[in-house]
Scaffold this motif. Structure first.
Motif, mmCIF file in Angstrom:
data_model
loop_
_atom_site.group_PDB
_atom_site.id
_atom_site.type_symbol
_atom_site.label_atom_id
_atom_site.label_comp_id
_atom_site.label_asym_id
_atom_site.label_seq_id
_atom_site.Cartn_x
_atom_site.Cartn_y
_atom_site.Cartn_z
ATOM 1 N N ARG A 196 -16.394 1.243 -9.753
ATOM 2 C CA ARG A 196 -15.198 0.428 -9.545
ATOM 3 C C ARG A 196 -15.532 -1.044 -9.328
ATOM 4 O O ARG A 196 -14.676 -1.899 -9.535
ATOM 5 C CB ARG A 196 -14.465 0.913 -8.290
ATOM 6 C CG ARG A 196 -13.890 2.306 -8.393
ATOM 7 C CD ARG A 196 -12.916 2.484 -7.233
ATOM 8 N NE ARG A 196 -12.621 3.861 -6.926
ATOM 9 C CZ ARG A 196 -11.957 4.239 -5.832
ATOM 10 N NH1 ARG A 196 -11.570 3.325 -4.952
ATOM 11 N NH2 ARG A 196 -11.699 5.503 -5.607
ATOM 12 N N ASP A 237 -12.287 10.032 -3.580
ATOM 13 C CA ASP A 237 -11.463 8.845 -3.821
ATOM 14 C C ASP A 237 -11.076 8.131 -2.533
ATOM 15 O O ASP A 237 -11.160 6.915 -2.436
ATOM 16 C CB ASP A 237 -10.178 9.253 -4.556
ATOM 17 C CG ASP A 237 -10.161 8.692 -5.955
ATOM 18 O OD1 ASP A 237 -11.243 8.288 -6.448
ATOM 19 O OD2 ASP A 237 -9.084 8.644 -6.554
ATOM 20 N N SER A 238 -10.655 8.919 -1.549
ATOM 21 C CA SER A 238 -10.197 8.303 -0.306
ATOM 22 C C SER A 238 -11.383 7.756 0.488
ATOM 23 O O SER A 238 -11.282 6.714 1.153
ATOM 24 C CB SER A 238 -9.354 9.300 0.489
ATOM 25 O OG SER A 238 -9.984 9.685 1.666
ATOM 26 N N ASN A 278 -12.212 4.477 -1.172
ATOM 27 C CA ASN A 278 -11.216 3.479 -0.753
ATOM 28 C C ASN A 278 -11.585 2.889 0.601
ATOM 29 O O ASN A 278 -11.469 1.682 0.821
ATOM 30 C CB ASN A 278 -9.824 4.109 -0.628
ATOM 31 C CG ASN A 278 -9.219 4.445 -1.984
ATOM 32 O OD1 ASN A 278 -9.703 3.977 -3.020
ATOM 33 N ND2 ASN A 278 -8.188 5.267 -1.981
ATOM 34 N N LYS A 279 -12.001 3.757 1.509
ATOM 35 C CA LYS A 279 -12.367 3.277 2.842
ATOM 36 C C LYS A 279 -13.579 2.357 2.788
ATOM 37 O O LYS A 279 -13.604 1.315 3.438
ATOM 38 C CB LYS A 279 -12.634 4.457 3.776
ATOM 39 C CG LYS A 279 -11.353 5.031 4.337
ATOM 40 C CD LYS A 279 -11.601 6.166 5.309
ATOM 41 C CE LYS A 279 -10.252 6.825 5.631
ATOM 42 N NZ LYS A 279 -10.407 8.079 6.363
ATOM 43 N N ASN A 289 -3.037 -7.487 1.486
ATOM 44 C CA ASN A 289 -4.068 -6.505 1.118
ATOM 45 C C ASN A 289 -5.281 -6.624 2.042
ATOM 46 O O ASN A 289 -5.846 -5.622 2.467
ATOM 47 C CB ASN A 289 -4.544 -6.723 -0.322
ATOM 48 C CG ASN A 289 -3.502 -6.312 -1.350
ATOM 49 O OD1 ASN A 289 -2.540 -5.615 -1.024
ATOM 50 N ND2 ASN A 289 -3.682 -6.748 -2.586
ATOM 51 N N GLU A 316 -14.492 0.555 0.314
ATOM 52 C CA GLU A 316 -14.039 -0.707 -0.271
ATOM 53 C C GLU A 316 -13.311 -1.570 0.758
ATOM 54 O O GLU A 316 -13.488 -2.789 0.807
ATOM 55 C CB GLU A 316 -13.116 -0.445 -1.472
ATOM 56 C CG GLU A 316 -13.861 0.055 -2.690
ATOM 57 C CD GLU A 316 -12.959 0.236 -3.909
ATOM 58 O OE1 GLU A 316 -13.374 -0.130 -5.002
ATOM 59 O OE2 GLU A 316 -11.833 0.743 -3.748
ATOM 60 N N SER A 317 -12.495 -0.935 1.585
ATOM 61 C CA SER A 317 -11.794 -1.678 2.638
ATOM 62 C C SER A 317 -12.786 -2.282 3.623
ATOM 63 O O SER A 317 -12.614 -3.413 4.082
ATOM 64 C CB SER A 317 -10.821 -0.767 3.394
ATOM 65 O OG SER A 317 -9.735 -0.446 2.565
ATOM 66 N N SER A 326 -6.816 -3.899 4.593
ATOM 67 C CA SER A 326 -8.219 -3.471 4.558
ATOM 68 C C SER A 326 -8.873 -3.605 5.927
ATOM 69 O O SER A 326 -9.660 -2.743 6.338
ATOM 70 C CB SER A 326 -9.010 -4.308 3.541
ATOM 71 O OG SER A 326 -8.626 -3.966 2.235
#
Lengths: 201, 201
Positions: free
Chosen positions: B27, B171-172, B175-176, A175, B178-179, A179
């Protein structure tokens, strides 16, 4: 078009870089694995052209002469090398390429291709690393001791990498690598094209 | 102990940085939002101490005098600023802090705190950005034009950021982000402690 990402996964032997790369490739079919060439004998279960290109010393040295390697090194009296042409072609086509190589090799790649993403896989602890190397059980006692000793020294090299990922649990380590790949693609200096889009209006 | 991460989310108004930050905080309960101070009037639904600390010009200028801001700026004739003490205390405790600020502010933070992670939120297109600014509907016609004009210029500043995330789908985009946070925590230069662990053996 943006170039593909050269993802270099490296670390001391026994840290688990092989397992991490395998799972990374499983999950991301669009990443291409660079298959190294080596003069060492195949281990049980290893396949030519899949795990390595198993070639003889004469062929290897001919390729060195012709400057056909992105990096090569002699480790434990065997040659290991990354054929240059395959990797550069994929990157230029915009495809991501994964290199799973030892530390010497990774640091050589960094000199030639500093745009790569250099990820160092760390074992959960040095005790765990020893256990893993022993468990592999394909080594003579002498080469085992050689590997322990070099693993200790090798951890020092983490400082020359961009990222360090502890392989305590494969899923969570993969993961993190995923990332890192997503984040690197979001770096401004890797997105020159996308930004030009907004200037045209 | 490693310091917390200062996550700076910025971009032209209308790019959607507010929505992205809200979902990011939803989140990730362990990320603390830094609440800015401002002299502008609250919009409908905005709460003091939640969206901003709404303070008067006199108080704001007193805080400037006392060097109590990590950054501050006058935008559209209103002051905006990030109170310094709160942010630095959290970071020193190892907590991650999120700043959602305009571009001027972000670039000022970068000067004082270059260790931060500077993320620029881009709209899917300039056309879409115009639509979003109009839709917000809390602006006079004059300030709308002012915002369009400045949004165009502002996209140029992306070059001074570490990351650029296109907000085509919330959302995407989250996600980015967060990465990016996971990757930054895996950077070798942010993990001095973890590496020392292996030297002790």
């Amino acid at each position: 078009m943006e170039k593909g990402l050269l993802i270099v996964v490296s670390g001391p032997s026994g840290a688990g870089k092989g397992t991490i790369c395998k799972e990374l490739l499983n999950r991301n079919k669009e990443i291409t694995l660079s298959v190294s060439a080596t003069t060492r004998k195949p281990r049980v279960g290893e396949k030519d052209g899949v795990n390595y290109h198993f070639i003889d010393e004469k062929t290897f040295e001919k390729m060195i002469e012709n400057d056909e390697f992105l990096e090569y090194a002699k480790v434990y009296s065997n040659y290991y090398g990354t054929p240059k042409k395959f990797v550069l072609e994929k990157l230029n086509k915009g495809e991501d390429v994964l290199l799973e190589i030892d530390i010497q090799g990774a640091l050589n790649v960094k000199k030639i291709y500093p745009d790569g993403v250099f990820i160092f896989i760390l074992p959960p602890s040095m005790e765990e690393l020893k256990k893993r190397i022993e468990k592999r059980g394909t080594e003579t006692e002498e080469s085992l001791q050689e590997r322990f000793g070099s693993a200790y020294k090798e951890v020092e090299y983490v400082k020359q990498y961009d990222y360090a990922v502890v392989n305590d649990e494969v899923d969570s380590a993969v993961n993190k690598v995923e990332s890192i790949i997503i984040a690197e693609k979001a770096r401004v200096d890797r997105q020159k094209d996308i930004i030009n889009k907004y200037k045209e209006v």
